[in-house]
Design a protein around this motif. Structure first.
Motif, mmCIF file in Angstrom:
data_model
loop_
_atom_site.group_PDB
_atom_site.id
_atom_site.type_symbol
_atom_site.label_atom_id
_atom_site.label_comp_id
_atom_site.label_asym_id
_atom_site.label_seq_id
_atom_site.Cartn_x
_atom_site.Cartn_y
_atom_site.Cartn_z
ATOM 1 N N MET A 277 -48.109 -11.380 -68.699
ATOM 2 C CA MET A 277 -49.360 -11.144 -69.405
ATOM 3 C C MET A 277 -49.124 -11.119 -70.908
ATOM 4 O O MET A 277 -47.996 -11.095 -71.366
ATOM 5 C CB MET A 277 -49.973 -9.829 -68.945
ATOM 6 C CG MET A 277 -50.409 -9.852 -67.526
ATOM 7 S SD MET A 277 -51.338 -8.364 -67.203
ATOM 8 C CE MET A 277 -51.899 -8.692 -65.575
ATOM 9 N N GLY A 278 -50.201 -11.110 -71.668
ATOM 10 C CA GLY A 278 -50.098 -11.040 -73.122
ATOM 11 C C GLY A 278 -49.313 -12.203 -73.689
ATOM 12 O O GLY A 278 -49.540 -13.350 -73.318
ATOM 13 N N PHE A 279 -48.395 -11.930 -74.593
ATOM 14 C CA PHE A 279 -47.599 -12.992 -75.215
ATOM 15 C C PHE A 279 -46.704 -13.709 -74.214
ATOM 16 O O PHE A 279 -46.257 -14.821 -74.477
ATOM 17 C CB PHE A 279 -46.752 -12.419 -76.361
ATOM 18 C CG PHE A 279 -47.546 -12.153 -77.597
ATOM 19 C CD1 PHE A 279 -47.950 -13.192 -78.417
ATOM 20 C CD2 PHE A 279 -47.904 -10.867 -77.937
ATOM 21 C CE1 PHE A 279 -48.690 -12.955 -79.561
ATOM 22 C CE2 PHE A 279 -48.645 -10.621 -79.083
ATOM 23 C CZ PHE A 279 -49.043 -11.668 -79.901
ATOM 24 N N ASN A 280 -46.422 -13.096 -73.077
ATOM 25 C CA ASN A 280 -45.573 -13.731 -72.071
ATOM 26 C C ASN A 280 -46.320 -14.752 -71.215
ATOM 27 O O ASN A 280 -45.703 -15.479 -70.459
ATOM 28 C CB ASN A 280 -44.947 -12.672 -71.153
ATOM 29 C CG ASN A 280 -43.979 -11.813 -71.912
ATOM 30 O OD1 ASN A 280 -43.251 -12.287 -72.767
ATOM 31 N ND2 ASN A 280 -43.981 -10.534 -71.620
ATOM 32 N N HIS A 281 -47.624 -14.799 -71.314
ATOM 33 C CA HIS A 281 -48.414 -15.762 -70.547
ATOM 34 C C HIS A 281 -48.523 -17.047 -71.375
ATOM 35 O O HIS A 281 -48.835 -16.999 -72.565
ATOM 36 C CB HIS A 281 -49.809 -15.201 -70.257
ATOM 37 C CG HIS A 281 -50.577 -15.989 -69.261
ATOM 38 N ND1 HIS A 281 -51.196 -17.172 -69.587
ATOM 39 C CD2 HIS A 281 -50.813 -15.780 -67.944
ATOM 40 C CE1 HIS A 281 -51.788 -17.660 -68.526
ATOM 41 N NE2 HIS A 281 -51.567 -16.831 -67.501
ATOM 42 N N PRO A 282 -48.264 -18.213 -70.759
ATOM 43 C CA PRO A 282 -48.251 -19.458 -71.532
ATOM 44 C C PRO A 282 -49.578 -19.823 -72.191
ATOM 45 O O PRO A 282 -49.582 -20.498 -73.220
ATOM 46 C CB PRO A 282 -47.848 -20.520 -70.510
ATOM 47 C CG PRO A 282 -48.052 -19.912 -69.174
ATOM 48 C CD PRO A 282 -47.953 -18.432 -69.347
ATOM 49 N N GLN A 283 -50.709 -19.376 -71.655
ATOM 50 C CA GLN A 283 -51.996 -19.694 -72.274
ATOM 51 C C GLN A 283 -52.582 -18.520 -73.057
ATOM 52 O O GLN A 283 -53.301 -18.736 -74.028
ATOM 53 C CB GLN A 283 -52.993 -20.157 -71.215
ATOM 54 C CG GLN A 283 -52.687 -21.561 -70.723
ATOM 55 C CD GLN A 283 -53.686 -22.017 -69.691
ATOM 56 O OE1 GLN A 283 -53.620 -21.593 -68.545
ATOM 57 N NE2 GLN A 283 -54.596 -22.860 -70.093
ATOM 58 N N LEU A 284 -52.280 -17.301 -72.668
ATOM 59 C CA LEU A 284 -52.818 -16.146 -73.383
ATOM 60 C C LEU A 284 -52.040 -15.849 -74.667
ATOM 61 O O LEU A 284 -52.615 -15.375 -75.639
ATOM 62 C CB LEU A 284 -52.828 -14.913 -72.482
ATOM 63 C CG LEU A 284 -53.683 -14.996 -71.223
ATOM 64 C CD1 LEU A 284 -53.610 -13.698 -70.447
ATOM 65 C CD2 LEU A 284 -55.119 -15.354 -71.550
ATOM 66 N N GLY A 285 -50.746 -16.127 -74.664
ATOM 67 C CA GLY A 285 -49.916 -15.871 -75.841
ATOM 68 C C GLY A 285 -50.452 -16.527 -77.105
ATOM 69 O O GLY A 285 -50.614 -15.855 -78.129
ATOM 70 N N PRO A 286 -50.758 -17.828 -77.067
ATOM 71 C CA PRO A 286 -51.307 -18.453 -78.272
ATOM 72 C C PRO A 286 -52.659 -17.880 -78.706
ATOM 73 O O PRO A 286 -52.985 -17.905 -79.888
ATOM 74 C CB PRO A 286 -51.455 -19.926 -77.875
ATOM 75 C CG PRO A 286 -50.442 -20.121 -76.785
ATOM 76 C CD PRO A 286 -50.419 -18.808 -76.043
ATOM 77 N N LEU A 287 -53.433 -17.358 -77.776
ATOM 78 C CA LEU A 287 -54.712 -16.729 -78.146
ATOM 79 C C LEU A 287 -54.480 -15.453 -78.947
ATOM 80 O O LEU A 287 -55.225 -15.140 -79.874
ATOM 81 C CB LEU A 287 -55.522 -16.376 -76.901
ATOM 82 C CG LEU A 287 -56.001 -17.504 -76.004
ATOM 83 C CD1 LEU A 287 -56.667 -16.927 -74.760
ATOM 84 C CD2 LEU A 287 -56.940 -18.411 -76.739
ATOM 85 N N LEU A 288 -53.457 -14.718 -78.566
ATOM 86 C CA LEU A 288 -53.150 -13.430 -79.197
ATOM 87 C C LEU A 288 -52.342 -13.571 -80.485
ATOM 88 O O LEU A 288 -52.339 -12.661 -81.316
ATOM 89 C CB LEU A 288 -52.377 -12.550 -78.221
ATOM 90 C CG LEU A 288 -53.100 -12.203 -76.928
ATOM 91 C CD1 LEU A 288 -52.148 -11.535 -75.955
ATOM 92 C CD2 LEU A 288 -54.296 -11.319 -77.215
ATOM 93 N N CYS A 289 -51.675 -14.689 -80.626
ATOM 94 C CA CYS A 289 -50.816 -14.911 -81.791
ATOM 95 C C CYS A 289 -51.641 -14.867 -83.072
ATOM 96 O O CYS A 289 -52.729 -15.440 -83.137
ATOM 97 C CB CYS A 289 -50.143 -16.272 -81.657
ATOM 98 S SG CYS A 289 -49.027 -16.644 -83.014
#
Length: 116
Positions: free
Chosen positions: A42-54
């Protein structure tokens, strides 16, 4: 407080459709499941969610090497703070794509997640 827990508990299963750029076509992959007790994907460790949170200002660097960027975030050499706006707040075919480092206000709060 139990109402907040009940409300928040349904978010996990719906995040795959909220975070997907085209939820009618596909959801985030790997999927986010309610029964997953692990947060390792989850979060930055998820391949699609990480760039959203960056933070938008680090997005180009982050997308060049996801694994290295995650290591830098965990080590604290790439600092993610409240003063840095996450990419999902900005528009673009991929969140933050239209971010202008010379004018951080331009496009702010126009990301597709906020329009939904």
């Amino acid at each position: 407080q139990s109402h907040r827990s009940e409300d928040a508990s349904c978010l996990k299963s719906r995040m795959g459709s909220y975070a997907a750029p085209n939820p009618d076509k596909d959801l985030v992959s790997p999927p986010i499941r309610d029964d997953s007790m692990s947060r390792s994907k989850m979060g930055f460790n998820h391949p699609q969610l990480g760039p959203l949170l960056c933070p938008a200002k680090f997005l180009v660097e982050y997308n060049k090497d996801l694994a290295e960027s995650r290591k830098k975030i965990q080590a604290g050499s790439l600092r993610v703070t409240v003063a840095l706006w996450p990419a999902y707040l900005y528009p673009g075919d991929s969140p933050g794509q239209d971010f202008d480092p010379n004018d951080i206000i331009e496009g702010l709060f126009r990301g597709y997640l906020l329009e939904r």
